[in-house]
Scaffold this active site. Structure first.
Site, short mmCIF file in Angstrom:
data_model
loop_
_atom_site.label_atom_id
_atom_site.label_comp_id
_atom_site.label_asym_id
_atom_site.label_seq_id
_atom_site.Cartn_x
_atom_site.Cartn_y
_atom_site.Cartn_z
CB ALA A 1 -0.93 -0.01 1.21
NE ARG B 1 6.34 -8.36 -16.60
CZ ARG B 1 6.29 -8.34 -17.93
NH1 ARG B 1 6.50 -9.44 -18.64
NH2 ARG B 1 6.04 -7.21 -18.57
CG HIS C 1 2.33 -9.95 -16.79
ND1 HIS C 1 2.01 -8.99 -17.72
CD2 HIS C 1 3.07 -9.31 -15.84
CE1 HIS C 1 2.53 -7.83 -17.36
NE2 HIS C 1 3.18 -8.00 -16.23
CG ASP D 1 0.09 -8.32 -20.32
OD1 ASP D 1 1.22 -7.84 -20.43
OD2 ASP D 1 -0.29 -8.94 -19.30
CD GLN E 1 0.42 -10.82 0.84
OE1 GLN E 1 0.02 -10.79 -0.32
NE2 GLN E 1 1.16 -9.86 1.36
CB ILE F 1 0.81 -0.37 -8.31
CG1 ILE F 1 1.83 -0.68 -9.42
CG2 ILE F 1 -0.59 -0.80 -8.74
CD1 ILE F 1 1.99 -2.16 -9.73
CB VAL G 1 -0.91 -6.55 -9.16
CG1 VAL G 1 -0.19 -5.53 -10.03
CG2 VAL G 1 -2.42 -6.39 -9.27
N GLY G 2 1.54 -8.43 -8.20
CA GLY G 2 2.98 -8.55 -7.98
C GLY G 2 3.57 -9.65 -8.84
CG ASN G 3 5.38 -8.96 -12.45
OD1 ASN G 3 4.48 -9.61 -12.97
ND2 ASN G 3 5.68 -7.72 -12.82
NE ARG H 1 1.93 -2.51 -20.77
CZ ARG H 1 2.71 -3.07 -19.85
NH1 ARG H 1 2.97 -4.38 -19.90
NH2 ARG H 1 3.24 -2.34 -18.88
P1 NAD Z 1 6.86 -0.65 -5.27
O1 NAD Z 1 8.25 -1.12 -4.95
O2 NAD Z 1 6.63 0.78 -5.54
O3 NAD Z 1 5.87 -1.07 -4.10
C1 NAD Z 1 5.83 -2.37 -3.62
C2 NAD Z 1 5.40 -2.29 -2.18
O4 NAD Z 1 5.17 -3.61 -1.72
C3 NAD Z 1 6.46 -1.69 -1.25
O5 NAD Z 1 5.92 -0.60 -0.53
C4 NAD Z 1 6.82 -2.85 -0.32
O6 NAD Z 1 7.13 -2.42 1.00
C5 NAD Z 1 5.54 -3.66 -0.38
N1 NAD Z 1 5.68 -5.06 0.02
C6 NAD Z 1 6.72 -5.90 -0.18
N2 NAD Z 1 6.47 -7.09 0.41
C7 NAD Z 1 5.25 -7.01 0.95
C8 NAD Z 1 4.45 -7.90 1.71
N3 NAD Z 1 4.89 -9.13 2.02
N4 NAD Z 1 3.25 -7.48 2.15
C9 NAD Z 1 2.80 -6.24 1.87
N5 NAD Z 1 3.53 -5.34 1.17
C10 NAD Z 1 4.73 -5.72 0.72
O7 NAD Z 1 6.37 -1.56 -6.50
P2 NAD Z 1 5.15 -1.29 -7.49
O8 NAD Z 1 5.63 -0.46 -8.63
O9 NAD Z 1 3.97 -0.88 -6.75
O10 NAD Z 1 4.97 -2.77 -8.09
C11 NAD Z 1 4.52 -3.82 -7.26
C12 NAD Z 1 4.58 -5.15 -8.02
O11 NAD Z 1 3.67 -5.14 -9.14
C13 NAD Z 1 5.95 -5.49 -8.61
O12 NAD Z 1 6.20 -6.89 -8.41
C14 NAD Z 1 5.78 -5.20 -10.08
O13 NAD Z 1 6.67 -5.93 -10.88
C15 NAD Z 1 4.35 -5.66 -10.28
N6 NAD Z 1 3.65 -5.17 -11.49
C16 NAD Z 1 2.83 -6.06 -12.12
C17 NAD Z 1 2.13 -5.66 -13.24
C18 NAD Z 1 1.21 -6.60 -13.96
O14 NAD Z 1 0.71 -6.26 -15.04
N7 NAD Z 1 0.94 -7.79 -13.44
C19 NAD Z 1 2.26 -4.35 -13.72
C20 NAD Z 1 3.11 -3.47 -13.04
C21 NAD Z 1 3.82 -3.91 -11.92
C1 LMR Z 2 4.63 -4.44 -16.58
O1 LMR Z 2 4.26 -5.23 -17.44
O2 LMR Z 2 4.70 -3.22 -16.78
C2 LMR Z 2 5.00 -4.97 -15.21
O3 LMR Z 2 4.87 -6.36 -15.15
C3 LMR Z 2 6.31 -4.50 -14.74
C4 LMR Z 2 7.43 -5.23 -15.46
O4 LMR Z 2 8.31 -5.75 -14.77
O5 LMR Z 2 7.44 -5.27 -16.68
#
Ligand code: NAD
Ligand code: LMR
Length: 323
Positions: A13, A99, A188, A160, A113, A17, A130-132, A163
């Site tokens: 949070a 990723r 992804h 995706d 979780q 994102i 969402v997290g990769n 896009r």
């Molecule tokens: P960020 O580093 O800005 O924020 C991530 C946050 O997660 C941090 O504040 C961190 O403290 C927190 N965090 C880490 N471990 C945690 C846990 N166990 N519990 C709760 N919080 C935790 O990163 P972001 O830019 O917000 O991106 C987050 C993730 O989303 C990344 O893995 C990124 O690659 C992924 N992402 C996925 C997509 C998709 O299309 N699937 C797109 C963009 C980004």
């Molecule tokens: C994206 O597609 O933008 C996210 O998954 C972030 C990345 O690592 O590419």
């Protein structure tokens, strides 16, 4: 505010994102303009203070639908009664990383979780990872939550999809709303398959140059995340939040028969091994996804889909060792 508030959890949070996503959810973009929301912000202990700052700003926005905010580092507390969970919290990749490289750093987050969701989430919970690497993290969370129906665990491939929709509409010189029946199959990752075989523009088949499709469109969509990291210096954030809202809204509210893309645990559709979290063409019906079935696949489509099955099986084999 006559309706019961929806209980929404956003992990990560304090991150990039979430800084966009939380405001969209609290503005009613997922549950509609009449449904209040309770937001729970889950962070790691080191980032709880920063998440409290985000909560202060949410309060300062005086959002009419925002009923209550909770900030915590306790997953069991966060997911207790959760109806919608955006599992964003995870490390983003840097330049030059894939990723899948993030599985070692992030995979374990989704065991704890998933267990917390299993322990206390509401019966109607919907989880969007969402997290990769998003697909395999959703696979992990699902595996850690045996009492929750598998179809409640999705991964984000709507980014995706969006896009692909945007690039195709620019190529055709039309509004993205003119295009339907587009999908992105698979993972992804760079193997993903943005597929325009069935796509229509204003109800007519899409016609594009085949070389543009195979040599420019498909790889550019698949590698767009890396392109954003290269140009922006950080991974996509607002577009990821926007796609997350699109996904959860359509899951809850439906798509009125229109196709979109969601990654969900396969039940064997299109030869995808059961349990792999795979991007499929879907419609949203009555609060659930329906995979568009019985599409005929050419040898080229089959080969591109199979490449994703192989990649996801390899990731799942690594993920299984984390338990
Ligand atoms: P960020 O580093 O800005 O924020 C991530 C946050 O997660 C941090 O504040 C961190 O403290 C927190 N965090 C880490 N471990 C945690 C846990 N166990 N519990 C709760 N919080 C935790 O990163 P972001 O830019 O917000 O991106 C987050 C993730 O989303 C990344 O893995 C990124 O690659 C992924 N992402 C996925 C997509 C998709 O299309 N699937 C797109 C963009 C980004
Ligand atoms: C994206 O597609 O933008 C996210 O998954 C972030 C990345 O690592 O590419």
């Amino acid at each position: 505010m006559s309706q019961t508030p929806a209980n929404v959890v956003v992990t990560g949070a304090a991150g990039n994102i979430a800084y966009s996503l939380l405001w969209r959810v609290a503005a009613g973009d997922v549950f509609g303009p009449d449904r209040p929301v309770n937001l729970t912000l889950l962070e790691i202990p080191e980032a709880v203070r920063a998440a409290e700052g985000t909560a202060m700003e949410l309060n300062d926005s005086a959002l009419p639908l925002l009923n209550k905010i909770t900030v915590t580092d306790d997953a069991n507390k966060a997911f207790d009664g959760a109806q919608a969970a955006f599992l964003v919290g995870a490390k983003p990749r840097g330049k030059g990383e894939s990723r899948a490289d993030m599985l070692a750093a992030n995979g374990k987050i989704f065991i704890g979780q998933g267990q917390a969701i299993n322990n206390g989430a509401a019966d109607d919970v919907r989880v969007l990872v969402v997290g990769n690497p998003a697909n395999t993290n959703a696979y992990i969370a699902n595996k850690a939550a045996p009492d929750v129906p598998a179809d409640r665990f999705n991964a984000l491939m709507r980014l995706d999809h969006n896009r692909a929709l945007s690039m195709l509409s620019q190529q055709l010189g039309v509004s993205s709303t003119a295009i339907e029946r587009l999908t992105v199959w698979g993972n992804h990752s760079d193997t993903q398959f943005p597929d325009i075989t069935y796509a229509t523009v204003d109800g007519n088949p899409v016609e594009v140059d085949r070389t543009w499709y195979t040599d420019e469109f498909i790889p550019r969509v698949a590698k767009r995340g890396a392109e954003i990291i290269e140009v922006r210096g950080k991974s996509s954030a607002a577009s990821a939040a926007s796609a997350s809202v699109d996904h959860m809204r359509d899951w809850v509210q439906g798509t009125a028969g229109k196709w979109t893309t969601a990654a969900l645990p396969s039940t064997g559709q299109y030869g995808v091994d059961e349990g792999l979290v795979f991007g499929f063409p879907v419609t949203g019906e009555n609060g659930a996804w329906e995979v568009v079935d019985k599409l005929e696949l050419s040898d080229d489509q089959r080969a591109r889909i199979d490449a994703n099955i192989t990649a996801l099986k390899d990731e799942a084999a690594i993920a299984d060792k984390l338990f």
